[in-house]
Design a protein around this motif. Structure first.
Motif, short mmCIF file in Angstrom:
data_model
loop_
_atom_site.label_atom_id
_atom_site.label_comp_id
_atom_site.label_asym_id
_atom_site.label_seq_id
_atom_site.Cartn_x
_atom_site.Cartn_y
_atom_site.Cartn_z
N ILE A 185 -24.02 90.63 8.53
CA ILE A 185 -24.23 90.58 7.04
C ILE A 185 -24.89 91.77 6.62
O ILE A 185 -25.51 92.58 7.39
CB ILE A 185 -24.92 89.50 6.61
CG1 ILE A 185 -26.52 89.37 7.12
CG2 ILE A 185 -24.13 88.10 6.62
CD1 ILE A 185 -27.36 88.67 6.52
N ASN A 186 -24.72 92.37 5.34
CA ASN A 186 -25.28 93.36 4.81
C ASN A 186 -26.77 93.09 4.37
O ASN A 186 -26.99 92.45 3.28
CB ASN A 186 -24.53 94.08 3.72
CG ASN A 186 -25.27 95.29 3.41
OD1 ASN A 186 -26.19 95.79 3.40
ND2 ASN A 186 -24.43 96.02 2.27
N GLY A 187 -27.90 93.59 5.04
CA GLY A 187 -29.08 93.27 4.63
C GLY A 187 -29.58 94.25 3.52
O GLY A 187 -30.54 94.00 2.91
N GLY A 188 -28.76 95.21 3.31
CA GLY A 188 -29.14 96.10 1.90
C GLY A 188 -30.32 97.17 2.63
O GLY A 188 -30.25 97.38 3.85
N PRO A 189 -31.37 97.35 1.76
CA PRO A 189 -32.30 98.29 2.16
C PRO A 189 -33.30 97.65 3.31
O PRO A 189 -33.57 96.39 2.97
CB PRO A 189 -33.16 98.36 0.79
CG PRO A 189 -32.16 98.31 -0.35
CD PRO A 189 -31.29 97.02 0.20
N TRP A 190 -33.73 98.41 4.10
CA TRP A 190 -34.36 97.75 5.12
C TRP A 190 -35.56 97.28 4.82
O TRP A 190 -36.18 96.20 5.71
CB TRP A 190 -34.54 98.78 6.39
CG TRP A 190 -35.48 100.06 5.89
CD1 TRP A 190 -35.30 101.04 5.22
CD2 TRP A 190 -36.97 100.04 6.15
NE1 TRP A 190 -36.29 101.93 5.22
CE2 TRP A 190 -37.47 101.19 5.66
CE3 TRP A 190 -37.75 99.21 6.75
CZ2 TRP A 190 -38.65 101.54 5.77
CZ3 TRP A 190 -39.25 99.56 6.78
CH2 TRP A 190 -39.66 100.63 6.20
N GLN A 191 -36.16 97.33 3.91
CA GLN A 191 -37.48 97.07 3.28
C GLN A 191 -37.34 95.36 3.01
O GLN A 191 -38.18 94.46 3.16
CB GLN A 191 -38.16 97.49 1.90
CG GLN A 191 -38.50 99.13 2.47
CD GLN A 191 -37.46 100.14 2.07
OE1 GLN A 191 -36.03 99.69 2.23
NE2 GLN A 191 -37.84 101.48 1.89
N ASN A 192 -36.16 95.11 2.48
CA ASN A 192 -35.65 93.84 2.15
C ASN A 192 -35.92 92.89 3.40
O ASN A 192 -36.21 91.57 3.27
CB ASN A 192 -34.10 93.76 1.90
CG ASN A 192 -33.75 93.93 0.29
OD1 ASN A 192 -34.61 94.49 -0.21
ND2 ASN A 192 -32.34 94.00 0.11
N VAL A 193 -35.48 93.21 4.55
CA VAL A 193 -35.40 92.36 5.97
C VAL A 193 -37.04 92.53 6.18
O VAL A 193 -37.47 91.40 6.68
CB VAL A 193 -34.60 92.98 6.65
CG1 VAL A 193 -34.62 92.07 8.23
CG2 VAL A 193 -33.09 92.94 6.29
N ASP A 194 -37.42 93.84 6.15
CA ASP A 194 -39.02 94.01 6.57
C ASP A 194 -39.87 92.82 6.13
O ASP A 194 -40.67 92.42 6.79
CB ASP A 194 -39.50 95.35 6.54
CG ASP A 194 -40.45 95.71 7.19
OD1 ASP A 194 -40.81 95.25 8.51
OD2 ASP A 194 -41.60 96.64 6.87
N VAL A 195 -39.72 92.66 4.71
CA VAL A 195 -40.88 91.85 3.81
C VAL A 195 -40.61 90.42 4.54
O VAL A 195 -41.46 89.62 4.63
CB VAL A 195 -40.12 91.81 2.44
CG1 VAL A 195 -40.67 90.64 1.85
CG2 VAL A 195 -40.68 93.06 1.80
N LEU A 196 -39.48 89.97 5.07
CA LEU A 196 -39.05 88.78 5.62
C LEU A 196 -39.95 88.41 6.99
O LEU A 196 -39.79 87.22 7.27
CB LEU A 196 -37.79 88.31 5.60
CG LEU A 196 -37.15 88.36 4.24
CD1 LEU A 196 -35.49 88.09 4.36
CD2 LEU A 196 -37.49 87.21 3.12
N LEU A 197 -39.93 89.53 7.55
CA LEU A 197 -40.74 89.47 9.05
C LEU A 197 -42.25 89.63 8.82
O LEU A 197 -42.84 89.16 9.90
CB LEU A 197 -40.24 90.74 9.60
CG LEU A 197 -38.58 91.08 9.94
CD1 LEU A 197 -38.40 92.38 10.56
CD2 LEU A 197 -38.09 89.96 10.95
#
Length: 92
Positions: free
Chosen positions: A79-91
């Motif tokens: 999947i496309n997570g978009g900007p890396w910060q989008n995923v970082d926030v969820l971690l």
């Protein structure tokens, strides 16, 4: 979007950052793997060998979108997570 990212993180997805080395060196997700977008076709077998779903990220979502399309065509669960910060926030 973030629900899908969460679902993939729960499936132990690999975060694949496709930005340039310079962007990666500025900041990145600690656990992410880094393969610059233009090298993805050369590394597709390595990516498949991880045997995990993939969340592609970049700076804005454009390059990760291209990587997602290419990997999906090659049979990768991605999947496309978009900007890396989008995923970082969820971690956090």
């Amino acid at each position: 979007m973030s629900a899908e990212i969460k679902e993939y993180l729960e499936k132990d997805a690999v975060i694949l950052d496709v930005r340039t080395l310079g962007e990666w060196n500025e900041d990145h997700i600690e656990t992410a793997k880094h393969i610059v977008l233009n090298l993805i076709p050369l590394e597709v077998e390595q990516i498949k060998s991880w045997n995990k779903p993939i969340i592609a990220v970049c700076r804005s979502g454009g390059r990760s979108g291209q990587a997602t399309q290419f990997l999906a065509k090659n049979g990768v669960d991605v999947i496309n997570g978009g900007p890396w910060q989008n995923v970082d926030v969820l971690l956090k």
